[in-house]
Design a protein around this motif. Structure first.
Motif, PDB file in Angstrom:
ATOM      1  N   ALA A 165       0.832  -1.241  -0.030  1.00 36.68           N
ATOM      2  CA  ALA A 165      -0.023  -0.088   0.021  1.00 36.68           C
ATOM      3  C   ALA A 165       0.791   1.381   0.290  1.00 36.68           C
ATOM      4  O   ALA A 165       0.511   2.327  -0.406  1.00 36.68           O
ATOM      5  CB  ALA A 165      -0.937  -0.134   1.030  1.00 36.68           C
ATOM      6  N   ALA A 166       2.013   1.163   0.681  1.00 36.23           N
ATOM      7  CA  ALA A 166       2.917   2.414   0.778  1.00 36.23           C
ATOM      8  C   ALA A 166       4.359   2.258   0.546  1.00 36.23           C
ATOM      9  O   ALA A 166       4.936   2.057   1.722  1.00 36.23           O
ATOM     10  CB  ALA A 166       2.767   3.097   1.924  1.00 36.23           C
ATOM     11  N   PRO A 167       4.728   1.559  -0.699  1.00 43.32           N
ATOM     12  CA  PRO A 167       6.103   1.134  -0.830  1.00 43.32           C
ATOM     13  C   PRO A 167       7.147   2.217  -0.539  1.00 43.32           C
ATOM     14  O   PRO A 167       6.968   3.396  -0.749  1.00 43.32           O
ATOM     15  CB  PRO A 167       6.363   0.660  -2.150  1.00 43.32           C
ATOM     16  N   MET A 168       8.249   1.708   0.002  1.00 40.61           N
ATOM     17  CA  MET A 168       9.323   2.741   0.366  1.00 40.61           C
ATOM     18  C   MET A 168      10.776   2.333  -0.396  1.00 40.61           C
ATOM     19  O   MET A 168      10.971   1.206  -0.921  1.00 40.61           O
ATOM     20  CB  MET A 168       9.849   2.615   1.723  1.00 40.61           C
ATOM     21  N   ILE A 169      11.560   3.347  -0.848  1.00 42.58           N
ATOM     22  CA  ILE A 169      12.722   3.073  -1.496  1.00 42.58           C
ATOM     23  C   ILE A 169      13.769   3.430  -0.304  1.00 42.58           C
ATOM     24  O   ILE A 169      13.719   4.398   0.334  1.00 42.58           O
ATOM     25  CB  ILE A 169      13.153   3.865  -2.813  1.00 42.58           C
ATOM     26  N   GLU A 170      14.997   2.529  -0.139  1.00 39.06           N
ATOM     27  CA  GLU A 170      15.990   2.650   0.872  1.00 39.06           C
ATOM     28  C   GLU A 170      17.240   2.541   0.252  1.00 39.06           C
ATOM     29  O   GLU A 170      17.368   1.532  -0.635  1.00 39.06           O
ATOM     30  CB  GLU A 170      15.805   1.550   1.960  1.00 39.06           C
ATOM     31  N   GLY A 171      18.272   3.285   0.700  1.00 40.80           N
ATOM     32  CA  GLY A 171      19.553   3.020   0.111  1.00 40.80           C
ATOM     33  C   GLY A 171      20.387   4.289   0.494  1.00 40.80           C
ATOM     34  O   GLY A 171      20.276   4.866   1.663  1.00 40.80           O
ATOM     35  N   PHE A 172      21.605   4.572  -0.070  1.00 41.43           N
ATOM     36  CA  PHE A 172      22.545   5.692   0.156  1.00 41.43           C
ATOM     37  C   PHE A 172      22.086   7.041  -0.648  1.00 41.43           C
ATOM     38  O   PHE A 172      21.773   6.838  -1.802  1.00 41.43           O
ATOM     39  CB  PHE A 172      23.958   5.283   0.115  1.00 41.43           C
ATOM     40  N   VAL A 173      22.346   8.226  -0.025  1.00 38.74           N
ATOM     41  CA  VAL A 173      21.977   9.558  -0.668  1.00 38.74           C
ATOM     42  C   VAL A 173      23.395   9.832  -1.415  1.00 38.74           C
ATOM     43  O   VAL A 173      24.491   9.682  -0.848  1.00 38.74           O
ATOM     44  CB  VAL A 173      21.746  10.401   0.539  1.00 38.74           C
ATOM     45  N   GLY A 174      23.040  10.231  -2.567  1.00 40.20           N
ATOM     46  CA  GLY A 174      24.377  11.048  -3.624  1.00 40.20           C
ATOM     47  C   GLY A 174      23.878  12.224  -4.110  1.00 40.20           C
ATOM     48  O   GLY A 174      22.710  12.547  -3.984  1.00 40.20           O
ATOM     49  N   GLY A 175      24.566  12.618  -5.125  1.00 35.91           N
ATOM     50  CA  GLY A 175      24.280  13.796  -5.900  1.00 35.91           C
ATOM     51  C   GLY A 175      24.661  15.149  -5.029  1.00 35.91           C
ATOM     52  O   GLY A 175      25.518  15.288  -4.306  1.00 35.91           O
ATOM     53  N   ASN A 176      23.808  15.917  -5.100  1.00 33.23           N
ATOM     54  CA  ASN A 176      23.945  17.108  -4.574  1.00 33.23           C
ATOM     55  C   ASN A 176      23.751  17.396  -3.023  1.00 33.23           C
ATOM     56  O   ASN A 176      23.089  18.445  -2.659  1.00 33.23           O
ATOM     57  CB  ASN A 176      23.324  18.485  -5.337  1.00 33.23           C
ATOM     58  N   GLU A 177      23.780  16.382  -2.468  1.00 30.11           N
ATOM     59  CA  GLU A 177      23.259  16.340  -0.843  1.00 30.11           C
ATOM     60  C   GLU A 177      24.082  17.189  -0.031  1.00 30.11           C
ATOM     61  O   GLU A 177      23.667  17.672   0.903  1.00 30.11           O
ATOM     62  CB  GLU A 177      23.167  14.838  -0.246  1.00 30.11           C
ATOM     63  N   GLN A 178      25.394  17.633  -0.391  1.00 34.00           N
ATOM     64  CA  GLN A 178      26.353  18.544   0.342  1.00 34.00           C
ATOM     65  C   GLN A 178      26.025  19.765  -0.147  1.00 34.00           C
ATOM     66  O   GLN A 178      26.544  20.729   0.795  1.00 34.00           O
ATOM     67  CB  GLN A 178      27.762  17.792   0.386  1.00 34.00           C
ATOM     68  N   GLY A 179      25.093  20.078  -0.746  1.00 33.70           N
ATOM     69  CA  GLY A 179      25.038  21.564  -1.279  1.00 33.70           C
ATOM     70  C   GLY A 179      23.441  22.041  -1.502  1.00 33.70           C
ATOM     71  O   GLY A 179      22.755  21.035  -1.712  1.00 33.70           O
ATOM     72  N   TRP A 180      23.204  23.186  -1.614  1.00 37.97           N
ATOM     73  CA  TRP A 180      21.883  23.560  -1.741  1.00 37.97           C
ATOM     74  C   TRP A 180      21.834  24.895  -2.638  1.00 37.97           C
ATOM     75  O   TRP A 180      22.901  25.597  -2.382  1.00 37.97           O
ATOM     76  CB  TRP A 180      21.050  23.555  -0.618  1.00 37.97           C
TER      77      TRP A 180
END
Length: 198
Positions: A165-180
């Protein structure tokens, strides 16, 4: 345990992709090409959040993204415009399962599992994202075998939870996570990639 990412700000865009670790074996002397399927196919999603002027909200999200790089993160995997209905309280039915099918119990009688519908399998506190490969209808008693993709990456235990009913994705964060980004109007923008571990 993976960190649950905040519900706000909501994604402005969501770009999922399937990661395929198999390949084609092309013979050098012109024979038939063969497909080699390997365990480990999984999913990733590129997320761009709706820009916000709420600095406290943005900083909390940034904090969780940075922790998610080290500890792992999870978030809902939306299936827009797909009415999920009541699939039941699904659990793995029997241990020792492997391959491209999964026997489950607890399905609501008559529930129609749609081809391509996503679900997460929770094994030892970790989520694995899969989808239904062939449409199926739950019989009386609620036990059925679903064709799934990708192949199971772990052998689930009897009674492991299935989040249909409410699937989740789980893993490691990459990309621009250190900046905004912060624009002239004071709006804060965030983007990142969440990739399943395997």
């Amino acid at each position: 345990m993976a960190i649950l990412l905040p519900a706000e700000p909501v994604p402005q865009s969501w770009t999922p992709r399937a990661m395929d670790w198999g390949g084609e074996l092309v013979p050098v002397l012109g024979g038939e090409t063969q497909r080699l399927n390997r365990l480990g196919d999984r999913f990733a999603v590129e997320v761009v959040l709706t820009p916000t002027q709420d600095a406290a909200q943005a900083l909390a999200y940034i904090s969780r993204l940075r922790r998610g790089r080290r500890e792992g993160a999870r978030m809902p995997f939306p299936q827009l415009n797909l009415p999920i209905g009541n699939p039941g309280e699904l659990r793995v039915h029997g241990s020792g399962q492997a391959g491209s099918s999964l026997t489950v119990r607890g399905a609501t009688t008559g529930y129609g599992f749609r081809e391509g519908q996503f679900f997460s399998l929770v094994h030892d506190g970790r989520r694995y994202l899969h989808s239904v490969a062939t449409a199926a209808t739950a019989p009386v008693g609620g036990v059925l075998t679903l064709a799934i993709e990708p192949m199971l990456r772990v052998s689930p235990g009897d009674g492991d939870l299935i989040e249909m009913a409410a699937p989740m994705i789980e893993g490691f964060v990459g990309g621009n996570e250190q900046g905004w980004t912060v624009d002239i109007a004071g709006t804060i923008g965030l983007s990142f990639i969440l990739t399943e571990r395997g």
